[in-house]
Design a protein around this motif. Structure first.
Motif, PDB file in Angstrom:
ATOM      1  N   GLY A  39      27.014  32.284  44.278  1.00  0.00           N
ATOM      2  CA  GLY A  39      26.563  32.058  45.566  1.00  0.00           C
ATOM      3  C   GLY A  39      27.502  31.217  46.375  1.00  0.00           C
ATOM      4  O   GLY A  39      27.949  31.568  47.218  1.00  0.00           O
ATOM      5  N   VAL A  40      28.221  30.183  45.637  1.00  0.00           N
ATOM      6  CA  VAL A  40      29.068  29.408  46.532  1.00  0.00           C
ATOM      7  C   VAL A  40      30.506  30.151  46.868  1.00  0.00           C
ATOM      8  O   VAL A  40      30.853  30.174  48.052  1.00  0.00           O
ATOM      9  N   THR A  41      30.980  30.836  46.048  1.00  0.00           N
ATOM     10  CA  THR A  41      32.377  31.842  46.036  1.00  0.00           C
ATOM     11  C   THR A  41      32.125  33.057  46.648  1.00  0.00           C
ATOM     12  O   THR A  41      33.199  33.723  47.418  1.00  0.00           O
ATOM     13  N   GLY A  42      30.824  33.677  46.301  1.00  0.00           N
ATOM     14  CA  GLY A  42      30.784  35.086  46.958  1.00  0.00           C
ATOM     15  C   GLY A  42      31.549  36.019  45.997  1.00  0.00           C
ATOM     16  O   GLY A  42      31.366  37.300  46.580  1.00  0.00           O
ATOM     17  N   PHE A  43      32.042  35.787  45.092  1.00  0.00           N
ATOM     18  CA  PHE A  43      32.434  36.621  44.047  1.00  0.00           C
ATOM     19  C   PHE A  43      31.607  37.116  42.923  1.00  0.00           C
ATOM     20  O   PHE A  43      31.119  36.206  42.135  1.00  0.00           O
ATOM     21  N   CYS A  44      31.495  38.274  42.928  1.00  0.00           N
ATOM     22  CA  CYS A  44      30.376  38.691  41.775  1.00  0.00           C
ATOM     23  C   CYS A  44      31.163  39.367  40.659  1.00  0.00           C
ATOM     24  O   CYS A  44      31.813  40.222  40.875  1.00  0.00           O
ATOM     25  N   PRO A  45      30.974  38.829  39.398  1.00  0.00           N
ATOM     26  CA  PRO A  45      31.797  39.393  38.380  1.00  0.00           C
ATOM     27  C   PRO A  45      31.418  40.622  38.119  1.00  0.00           C
ATOM     28  O   PRO A  45      32.240  41.679  37.588  1.00  0.00           O
ATOM     29  N   PHE A  49      34.063  43.239  37.671  1.00  0.00           N
ATOM     30  CA  PHE A  49      34.542  43.797  36.148  1.00  0.00           C
ATOM     31  C   PHE A  49      33.906  45.153  35.728  1.00  0.00           C
ATOM     32  O   PHE A  49      34.386  45.769  35.081  1.00  0.00           O
ATOM     33  N   LEU A  50      32.843  44.824  35.884  1.00  0.00           N
ATOM     34  CA  LEU A  50      31.609  46.229  35.273  1.00  0.00           C
ATOM     35  C   LEU A  50      31.677  47.277  36.273  1.00  0.00           C
ATOM     36  O   LEU A  50      31.209  48.426  35.902  1.00  0.00           O
ATOM     37  N   ASN A  51      31.915  47.063  37.596  1.00  0.00           N
ATOM     38  CA  ASN A  51      31.921  48.069  38.595  1.00  0.00           C
ATOM     39  C   ASN A  51      30.370  48.653  38.699  1.00  0.00           C
ATOM     40  O   ASN A  51      30.210  49.851  38.708  1.00  0.00           O
ATOM     41  N   ARG A  52      29.430  47.767  38.677  1.00  0.00           N
ATOM     42  CA  ARG A  52      27.935  47.977  38.502  1.00  0.00           C
ATOM     43  C   ARG A  52      27.271  47.460  39.590  1.00  0.00           C
ATOM     44  O   ARG A  52      25.779  47.092  39.758  1.00  0.00           O
ATOM     45  N   CYS A  53      27.626  47.345  40.856  1.00  0.00           N
ATOM     46  CA  CYS A  53      27.347  46.690  41.911  1.00  0.00           C
ATOM     47  C   CYS A  53      26.645  47.906  42.950  1.00  0.00           C
ATOM     48  O   CYS A  53      27.887  48.831  43.245  1.00  0.00           O
ATOM     49  N   SER A  54      25.798  47.791  43.760  1.00  0.00           N
ATOM     50  CA  SER A  54      25.411  48.544  44.769  1.00  0.00           C
ATOM     51  C   SER A  54      26.160  48.278  46.078  1.00  0.00           C
ATOM     52  O   SER A  54      26.068  49.019  47.094  1.00  0.00           O
ATOM     53  N   LEU A  55      26.806  47.280  46.216  1.00  0.00           N
ATOM     54  CA  LEU A  55      27.517  46.718  47.359  1.00  0.00           C
ATOM     55  C   LEU A  55      28.717  47.650  47.620  1.00  0.00           C
ATOM     56  O   LEU A  55      29.438  48.045  46.783  1.00  0.00           O
ATOM     57  N   LYS A  56      29.120  47.828  49.001  1.00  0.00           N
ATOM     58  CA  LYS A  56      29.901  48.405  49.408  1.00  0.00           C
ATOM     59  C   LYS A  56      31.332  47.562  49.536  1.00  0.00           C
ATOM     60  O   LYS A  56      31.268  46.428  49.700  1.00  0.00           O
ATOM     61  N   ARG A  57      32.404  48.068  48.984  1.00  0.00           N
ATOM     62  CA  ARG A  57      33.767  47.185  49.045  1.00  0.00           C
ATOM     63  C   ARG A  57      34.460  47.520  50.278  1.00  0.00           C
ATOM     64  O   ARG A  57      34.535  48.352  50.956  1.00  0.00           O
TER      65      ARG A  57
END
Length: 57
Positions: A39-45, A49-57
């Motif tokens: 939450g503080v850094t905004g970096f979601c591992p 690393f897993l490429n398992r996120c629904s967020l747009k890059r």
């Protein structure tokens, strides 16, 4: 990149887990470090690393 709302929610959840761990004298408070740091850094591992996120890059 995480949205501002998501970052705040993750930081608050992490902080709550860390406080609960301190109050109940449990090592589970260390688990709260993960969502707090995310939450503080905004970096979601998981996104990176897993490429398992629904967020747009």
């Amino acid at each position: 990149m995480l949205s501002k709302k998501t970052r705040i929610i993750r930081a608050l959840i992490g902080l709550a887990i860390m406080i609960a761990g301190a109050v109940f004298d449990s090592w589970w408070g260390l688990v709260g470090l993960v969502p707090f740091v995310v939450g503080v850094t905004g970096f979601c591992p998981a996104c990176y690393f897993l490429n398992r996120c629904s967020l747009k890059r």
